[in-house]
Design an enzyme around this catalytic site. Structure first.
Site, PDB file in Angstrom:
ATOM      1  N   GLU A 277      33.394  37.386  41.844  1.00 57.81           N
ATOM      2  CA  GLU A 277      34.783  37.045  41.791  1.00 57.81           C
ATOM      3  C   GLU A 277      35.178  36.756  43.401  1.00 57.81           C
ATOM      4  OE1 GLU A 277      36.714  39.177  38.801  1.00 57.81           O
ATOM      5  OE2 GLU A 277      38.588  39.480  40.010  1.00 57.81           O
ATOM      6  N   GLU A 280      34.575  33.355  44.075  1.00 57.01           N
ATOM      7  CA  GLU A 280      35.247  32.514  43.200  1.00 57.01           C
ATOM      8  C   GLU A 280      36.570  32.385  44.094  1.00 57.01           C
ATOM      9  OE1 GLU A 280      36.228  33.928  39.326  1.00 57.01           O
ATOM     10  OE2 GLU A 280      37.559  32.086  38.889  1.00 57.01           O
ATOM     11  N   CYS A 303      38.875  41.840  34.861  1.00 57.97           N
ATOM     12  CA  CYS A 303      37.861  42.916  34.105  1.00 57.97           C
ATOM     13  C   CYS A 303      38.478  43.668  32.812  1.00 57.97           C
ATOM     14  CB  CYS A 303      37.886  44.184  35.145  1.00 57.97           C
ATOM     15  SG  CYS A 303      37.499  43.121  36.885  1.00 57.97           S
ATOM     16  N   SER A 323      40.458  34.718  36.698  1.00 60.56           N
ATOM     17  CA  SER A 323      39.168  34.294  37.224  1.00 60.56           C
ATOM     18  C   SER A 323      38.176  34.373  35.833  1.00 60.56           C
ATOM     19  CB  SER A 323      38.574  35.829  37.951  1.00 60.56           C
ATOM     20  OG  SER A 323      37.180  35.890  38.094  1.00 60.56           O
ATOM     21  N   LYS A 362      37.313  46.944  24.941  1.00 67.16           N
ATOM     22  CA  LYS A 362      36.031  46.668  25.299  1.00 67.16           C
ATOM     23  C   LYS A 362      35.187  46.409  23.818  1.00 67.16           C
ATOM     24  CE  LYS A 362      35.781  46.757  29.732  1.00 67.16           C
ATOM     25  NZ  LYS A 362      35.530  45.416  30.365  1.00 67.16           N
ATOM     26  N   GLU A 365      36.089  43.024  22.946  1.00 69.91           N
ATOM     27  CA  GLU A 365      35.586  42.127  24.007  1.00 69.91           C
ATOM     28  C   GLU A 365      33.955  41.942  23.730  1.00 69.91           C
ATOM     29  OE1 GLU A 365      34.808  43.509  28.115  1.00 69.91           O
ATOM     30  OE2 GLU A 365      35.590  41.868  29.115  1.00 69.91           O
ATOM     31  N   GLU A 370      31.915  34.250  22.228  1.00 72.51           N
ATOM     32  CA  GLU A 370      31.214  33.545  23.262  1.00 72.51           C
ATOM     33  C   GLU A 370      30.381  34.521  24.131  1.00 72.51           C
ATOM     34  OE1 GLU A 370      34.443  33.923  22.801  1.00 72.51           O
ATOM     35  OE2 GLU A 370      35.752  34.594  24.661  1.00 72.51           O
ATOM     36  N   CYS A 519      41.740  51.859  34.385  1.00 73.12           N
ATOM     37  CA  CYS A 519      40.895  52.165  33.266  1.00 73.12           C
ATOM     38  C   CYS A 519      40.545  53.807  32.922  1.00 73.12           C
ATOM     39  CB  CYS A 519      39.168  51.769  33.731  1.00 73.12           C
ATOM     40  SG  CYS A 519      39.190  49.847  33.827  1.00 73.12           S
TER      41      CYS A 519
END
Lengths: 593, 386
Positions: A277, A280, A303, A323, A362, A365, A370, A519
């Site tokens: 990241e 990037e 994240c 990102s 999560k 996710e 994908e 988190c």
């Protein structure tokens, strides 16, 4: 001003509620719909008190203290009324406590016990009347809902998502999604903040415990586990430890006892995230400053899957700002099933990856279609902190009794920069520690590497770092002032993103976490939650950072080796294939069928 | 006692308003205060005090809201007002707006009265044409306008805070008080909410003075009251009575015969037996928003109980525990009463639930919803339990 509670005089400030004055002075008034994170509702009528001169009892959570007020919190009249309201709630609550996921942590049950309720003066709801709603992340059990409205207030005020509202009237009132289409057809971000505030078992995570037991028992399967940073700062609470107790090594020991083949750390891929990241970000900076390209900055973190789903629903036109890095959890999955599997000679089709997360988003996710860069489902099962505690209890493992053990190599090696991913501002701090050093060859100019302006519980934090003395490669950044923002909770995210959308914001880099506190306040963390509990967990996270031998992601030797052996270099073609992703433009809700 | 009769009469439009413009605002508040006018929706809050509080609130935006959500079963007097003399309501609102410093008025019209909307809007248009509404009213430098908003059929929206929520486009649910609407109401601005009939009184009091008004009525209940009389009577309709009229006199007026019970105040009110027909309609004795339903000797009290309790089971907004959860037990109880299966223990439990609802419900709806059940139980025990 002075008020009297139960005959004693107390000081009160204008604007304080009766409950606030009582709490401040150690007087306990039972509450139910009240939550320290949320606005006042006054719905449950449990916290009622008698106020001299008032015709009716007053809900102490919403009634303001006024000068000379005389309040009685425990008269027979008050206790009788309170008890009746608890009984009324119990009467329509489908209380099959022995099979309820909240049976040892239910606020309604606790109230019933405290008020000595042994029977109900009327027949009790004994049959289910509504179906469970099961999403990949959370399960709703409307039969256990007692209409306190905390979930609605959480979703509206804290998160600004508005996925659920009360519909219907009278005893037919219920919490529903838009046209009753279900959470998966709304803008629900799967953050699970509603779970953390639900007083009963009406909301909980969709459990993955059984398939994990099955995997652990299957001799044909190689099961690796990863643990997120925030889990180690909260798991102890499930075993009666004080919030903020660090239990990293004990947790590792418990996981080993549960039978996982390898105990790895999501912090390893947190460090990797910083490299990917950070690189990037520097590329985006260059393309913007030198190439004059638009739409690349500010870059936001990616994240937090709740945040990702939120921006997909609410700011779909700004997705180019996110990102492309996968979250640490999703970087871990494909690396385990490719790099690690190859290295160890394990057939990836026989490998299962389990993650222990402070999060319920999560789960969603991991299920995104994908997320199969390894050719398999990258992360097979996601367990919350609470689920891990349950599994340990099932296996008779008390965290307090566990020895302190180390993570396995190579994915168990991490840095202090990775630990702080668990707290709001942590990703930003970790990224700045690395990016600044890449660009200047020197450490960030903050004492002891602690970038304090991005720490703390303020909902939106801003900071600016002037970059000076750059290396030749980053000449374009000499003297640049890098402006960053950090937001936690989606309500705070909205504040920042509205500014980005209007063009008012001049940030370069934004960290956003869906949950308050980051988190550590995630939807999969131990219940209850409060500002104080989250502060204690944050303290633990920063202590852990301090205690680490290496505190900068780019110094992680295992990460360096990963690039040498496998990924070549940051943002390489291979890195892109395995570690980066794309996003979906979504609507606020699906068309009504 | 003869019917007083001024509320439903036409007045020369604008006279009171002109007069109001000649007096200062504080003075009008004092006149209304002195008249003893109390809210005609049922709660009976002193109108002058409400004006004073809302006028004193410091805000550049204030609202005047006319509560025309007439939802109490058995009341239809506001409908008659709006059908016959809407301009008087609007004038009352305009005077109120002038006093408190508001530029915008809203009539919250009951959903079932939607058919009145276009006619009301015609009247507003006409008033605007005559410069009784809009910019610079009557050239006095005061601007105010009124719009009509439709309710969607929830009984609870007659409660002022729920009404305001509904006006804001939200689900109609009562809010915590304080803050009261006079300090923080519609969209957070000071808001004066009053009943249709209350606004109708204002032009008369401004025109004729508080003494004239005080001379009508009894004790602290000054003026007259419109009563909607329905049920077992020969002449149902809207009656204007002066406060203090005995129930039995009203029954006589309406041509009631063989009367067994009278419901005063609609579903939230109480049901009295013949023994109590000597009682007076007034804020001191039996207050009412205007609903009187008469039951003759052919009626079964359990049916009446059932009707009212089913109404509340339908109309509780479901927000607070006692009202949401309590009401259904009363509907079940009526069934038991009808089947002669109710026990002493049941009745004790019901009274406990009722007590709890009365003192812990968040708004007036839940606080009053067992009134009918309990008063029928108390007053007609022999019929119900024998």
């Amino acid at each position: 001003m002075d008020i009297h509670i139960n005959g004693k005089k107390y000081k009160a400030v204008q604007g304080e509620t009766i409950l606030e004055v009582a709490v401040k002075n150690g007087i306990k008034i039972p509450t139910l719909c009240y939550h320290s994170d949320l606005c006042l509702a006054g719905n449950c009528r449990i916290c009622v008190v008698d106020v001299d001169g008032a015709k009716t009892l007053q809900a102490s959570c919403t009634a303001m203290a006024s000068n000379g007020m005389k309040i009685w919190t425990n008269t027979p009249k008050v206790i009788k009324a309170r008890k009746m309201n608890i009984q009324l709630l119990l009467g329509s609550h489908f209380g099959e406590c022995y099979t309820c996921p909240r049976n040892s942590n239910c606020e309604l049950l606790k109230l019933a016990e405290e008020h000595g309720i042994e029977e109900l003066p009327f027949p009790k709801k004994s049959k289910r009347t509504r179906e469970l709603e099961i999403t990949p992340s959370l399960t709703r059990d409307p039969d256990k809902c007692i209409m306190c409205g905390r979930c609605v207030r959480t979703c509206e005020e804290l998160q600004g998502v508005h996925a659920v509202k009360p519909i219907g009237r009278s005893n037919d009132v219920r919490i529903e999604t838009f046209f009753g289409q279900g959470l998966m057809h709304t803008s629900c971000t799967m953050c699970g903040q509603c779970i953390n505030r639900c007083p009963t078992g009406a909301l909980y995570e969709t459990s993955c415990i059984q398939p994990v037991w099955d995997a652990l028992a299957d001799p044909d399967k190689y099961v690796v586990v990863q643990t997120a940073p925030a889990v180690r700062a909260a798991l102890g609470e499930e075993f009666g430890m004080e919030p903020g107790t660090r239990v990293t090594g004990k947790m590792v020991a418990a996981l080993r006892k549960l039978g996982f083949n390898k105990i790895f750390d999501t912090q390893f891929t947190a460090d990797l995230t910083i490299i990917e990241e950070g690189t990037e970000f520097l590329t985006r900076l260059k393309r913007t400053l030198v190439g004059k390209e638009k739409g690349l900055l500010p870059m936001t973190t990616s994240c937090s899957p709740g945040w990702v789903k939120y921006i997909e629903h609410f700011y779909p036109d700004l997705l180019t700002h996110v990102s492309t890095c996968k979250s640490p959890q999703q970087m871990f999955g494909p690396l385990a099933k490719t790099y690690f599997a190859e290295k160890e000679g394990i057939n990836p089709s026989k490998m299962l990856t389990v993650s222990i997360m402070p999060c319920v988003a999560k789960k969603y996710e991991a299920d995104r279609p994908e997320m199969n860069a390894s050719g398999y489902k990258d992360v097979d099962y996601v367990l919350t902190t609470r689920e891990l505690a349950k599994m340990m209890k099932t296996a008779g493992l008390d965290l307090k009794d566990m020895p302190v053990e180390e993570y396995d190599n190579p994915f168990g090696i991490s840095t202090g920069a990775a630990v702080i991913f668990g707290a709001t501002g942590g990703v930003m701090e970790a990224a700045l520690r690395t990016v600044y050093e890449i660009v200047t060859g020197r450490e960030v100019p903050f004492k002891n590497l602690d970038i304090t302006p991005v720490r703390g519980m303020e909902d939106v934090k801003e900071a600016e770092i002037t970059i000076e003395g750059v290396t030749a490669e980053y000449k374009f950044l000499e003297g640049a002032k890098v402006r960053v923002a950090v937001a936690h909770s989606l309500g705070a995210a909205k504040k920042v993103m509205d500014k980005v959308k209007s063009g008012e914001a001049d940030y370069h880099f934004i960290e956003i976490m869906a949950c308050p506190g980051g988190c550590l306040g995630g939807g999969g963390q131990p219940i209850p939650t409060s500002p104080e509990i989250r502060k204690a967990r944050a303290r633990a996270i920063y202590e852990e950072d301090e205690s680490m031998a290496i505190r900068k992601s780019h110094d992680n030797p295992a990460i360096k080796k990963l690039y040498e052996d496998f990924l070549e270099k940051p943002n390489s073609h291979k890195a892109h294939e395995l570690l980066h992703t794309h996003y979906l433009k979504r609507k606020r809700f699906d068309k009504v069928k | 006692m003869p019917a007083a009769g001024f509320i439903l009469e036409k007045i020369k439009q604008g006279e009171a308003l002109k007069k109001a413009f000649e007096i200062n605002r504080a003075e009008i508040t004092d006149i209304i205060k002195d008249s003893g006018l109390k809210g005609r929706g049922g709660a009976g809050f002193p109108t002058g005090l409400k004006m004073y509080l809302c006028g004193a609130a410091a805000d550049t935006v204030k609202y005047v809201v006319c509560n025309a959500d007439e939802g109490e079963p058995g009341t239809f007097k506001d409908r008659v007002i709006l059908e016959t003399i809407p301009e008087k309501v609007f004038e009352g609102m305009t005077i109120t707006a002038y006093v408190i410093g508001s530029r915008e008025g809203i009539v919250y019209l009951r959903g079932e009265y939607a058919y009145l909307k276009s006619e009301l809007e015609n009247v507003l248009k006409e008033m605007r044409k005559n410069n009784m509404l809009g910019e610079n009213i009557l050239g006095k430098g005061f601007s105010f306008d009124i719009r009509i908003a439709l309710g969607a059929g929830a009984y609870v929206c007659g409660e002022e805070t729920a009404l305001i929520e509904s006006l804001e486009g939200k689900r109609g649910e009562a809010k915590n008080k304080p803050p009261f609407p006079v300090s923080s109401g519609l969209f957070g601005h000071p808001t004066l909410v009053s009943n249709v009939e209350t606004f109708c009184n204002i032009p008369h009091i401004v025109d004729k003075g508080s003494l004239w008004f005080k001379n009508m009525g009894s004790g602290k209940s000054t003026g007259t009251k419109l009563i909607s009389v329905s049920g077992d009577v020969k002449k149902p309709g809207v009656y204007e009575i002066t406060f203090g009229m005995k129930v039995k006199d009203l029954l006589k007026l309406a041509g009631a015969e063989e009367t067994k019970a009278v419901d005063i105040g609609g579903a939230s009110g109480i049901i009295i037996p013949e023994l109590q027909f000597e009682r007076e309609i007034s804020f001191e004795d039996i207050p009412t928003g205007g609903s009187i339903i008469v039951f003759d000797k052919t009626r079964k009290m359990a049916d009446i109980m059932e009707n009212f309790m089913e109404f509340f089971l339908d109309e509780s907004c479901g927000q607070c525990t006692p009202c949401r959860e309590g009401t259904k037990y009363f509907v079940d109880a009526v069934e038991k009463i009808k089947n002669r299966k109710i026990t002493e223990q049941d009745l004790k439990n019901l009274r406990d639930i009722s007590d709890c609802m009365k003192i812990t419900s968040k708004c007036g709806l839940g606080q009053a919803s067992t009134n009918a059940f309990i008063s029928i139980l108390d007053n007609f025990k022999d019929e119900l339990l024998s």
